[in-house]
Design an enzyme around this catalytic site. Structure first.
Site, short mmCIF file in Angstrom:
data_model
loop_
_atom_site.label_atom_id
_atom_site.label_comp_id
_atom_site.label_asym_id
_atom_site.label_seq_id
_atom_site.Cartn_x
_atom_site.Cartn_y
_atom_site.Cartn_z
N ASN A 106 0.90 -1.15 -0.05
CA ASN A 106 0.04 0.00 -0.02
C ASN A 106 0.84 1.32 0.03
O ASN A 106 1.83 1.47 0.60
CB ASN A 106 -0.74 0.05 1.15
CG ASN A 106 -1.91 -1.14 1.24
OD1 ASN A 106 -2.94 -0.90 0.46
ND2 ASN A 106 -1.76 -2.17 1.94
N GLU A 128 -12.48 -7.37 -1.83
CA GLU A 128 -12.12 -7.60 -0.40
C GLU A 128 -13.22 -7.75 0.49
O GLU A 128 -14.36 -7.47 0.10
CB GLU A 128 -11.69 -5.98 0.03
CG GLU A 128 -10.11 -6.02 -0.37
CD GLU A 128 -9.56 -4.95 0.10
OE1 GLU A 128 -8.56 -5.15 1.00
OE2 GLU A 128 -9.79 -3.86 0.03
MG LIG Z 1 -4.82 -2.15 0.45
#
Ligand SMILES: [Mg+2]
Length: 417
Positions: free
Chosen positions: A245, A364
């Site tokens: 990230n 997700e």
């Molecule tokens: Mg992520």
């Protein structure tokens, strides 16, 4: 934390702090059901309110930890009750319990949050004990977080020391193929276990790092540690992708990107095996700058993922302008797509969009088999969620993989093929 099994066979955490709960519900029968379900889960300190006014009085006179609130009540209804509570020093959590249509309940949830109340979620009538338990567990973790925040357990000094000593570690959450269950990659997520203060929630230390100019240092540390692991995976013949990230703040920082490239060179990791995840909100500001950084990443072979898709306001034009390779659907749409028409519409729309633009799609927050089946049928490419795997330290990956292969086989997940 110890778990015991209640008569109903539900797992009950028996050392939750003592909770005082108010049920605001005008129907005696419904109140009785809720009271029973709560008793089965070990919650005995429960006060009844037959109207909004009664509930307001109880919350005024007592320290209430949780309010379970019906919406339709004579006199002061649930919405008015929430509005009044938001003007008082009320610190309890709120669960909405209603038989109304989900979009109406969703609006009330949003309204409650906008009032600054701690809204845990909603329960549909007839009430299910499993759902109550899930929300109460959420409240338990929230109360831990609040305690942590109130005591300000993490100081800037703690963070600096942890960064210097490298004690903030990447954990890895596996990503698997919806098509055949294949282990495709992992996302590296920063985790911090302080030796004295225990687990520090990522939301807490990441924002502390962002506010104090330390986010690049944190990102650099997670990069360097996880690239070393990627090197080991490749060496052992495991061809899996690593996702990392990048904070919106770090995107224009060319030094950070240079050091990422350098780690890849140093450890012999092909940038093609690394995907950089950037949140959607990043691209609202300086599109020129974002485009420069994003293009440089792609030119060097890295994959580029748009994270939490659907929560920001990326326009279709930005999505087509920037050289993305992957679209990651936010968990808030996935986790309840089968019980909410609007979430399902966003999921289908996003999957179509990904397909049309030639991007890999990642879901997700897949937490149960039903969600898995829906996403698989809709043609989503990659699953990342508790159903297949939670984030874990690197040394647990091989154990997980063994179990996952059995799970795939036992559950006959791929019969539709
Ligand atoms: Mg992520």
């Amino acid at each position: 934390m110890t778990a015991i099994i209640s008569k109903q066979g539900l797992r009950v955490m028996n050392n939750y702090p003592k909770q005082r709960i108010v049920i605001a519900e005008d129907n005696v029968f419904q109140r009785g059901i809720l009271r029973n379900q709560l008793a089965n889960l070990g919650y005995m300190d429960v006060l009844d309110a037959a109207s909004g006014i009664e509930a307001l009085t109880l919350c005024h006179q007592n320290k209430i930890d949780l309010l379970i609130c019906d919406l339709r009540m004579p006199g002061m209804d649930g919405m008015a009750l929430l509005r009044h509570l938001s003007t008082m020093p009320f610190r309890g959590s709120v669960i909405i319990c209603s038989a109304l249509e989900q979009p109406v309940i969703d609006s009330v949830l949003l309204m409650g949050q906008a009032f600054g109340l701690q809204i845990l979620g909603s329960i549909r009538k007839p009430v299910s004990a499993t759902r109550i338990q899930a929300l109460l567990t959420k409240q338990h973790y929230y109360s831990i977080q609040v305690k942590n925040c109130n005591n300000s357990i993490v100081t800037l000094d703690d963070l600096c020391q942890a960064l210097d000593k490298g004690t903030i570690k990447p954990w890895y959450q596996p990503k698997v193929s919806f098509k055949n269950g294949e282990f495709l990659g992992t996302e590296a997520l920063a985790r911090w276990f302080h030796p004295e203060k225990g687990f520090v929630p990522p939301s807490e230390f990441i924002s502390l790092a962002e506010q104090n100019g330390l986010i690049d240092k944190l990102t650099d540390s997670i990069f360097s540690q996880s690239i070393q692991k990627a090197h080991l995976w490749a060496k052992s013949g495991l061809s899996i992708n690593l996702s990392i990230n990048l904070s919106a703040q770090s995107l224009p920082n060319t030094h950070l990107f240079d050091s990422l490239l350098e780690y890849c060179r140093q450890w012999g990791v092909n940038p093609k095996m690394v995907t950089i995840e950037i949140t959607e909100g990043t691209f609202i500001g300086d599109i020129g700058r974002a485009l420069e950084s994003a293009t440089r990443m792609r030119m060097n072979g890295f994959g580029l993922s748009i994270d939490d898709f659907g929560t920001g306001f990326a326009s279709i034009q930005q999505l087509t302008t920037l050289p993305f390779t992957e679209l990651k659907l936010d968990r808030s749409f996935i986790s309840r797509c089968y019980e909410d028409k609007s979430s399902m519409a966003i999921v289908q729309y996003s999957l179509n969009l990904a397909k049309q633009l030639g991007l890999k799609s990642v879901a997700e927050g897949v937490e149960d088999e039903k969600t898995w089946q829906i996403l698989a049928t809709l043609g989503c490419d990659i699953c990342q969620g508790f159903f297949s795997a939670r984030p874990m330290p690197e040394n647990e990956l091989s154990n997980w993989y063994r179990k996952w292969r059995h799970q795939v086989y036992d559950m006959k997940l791929f019969e539709h093929l």
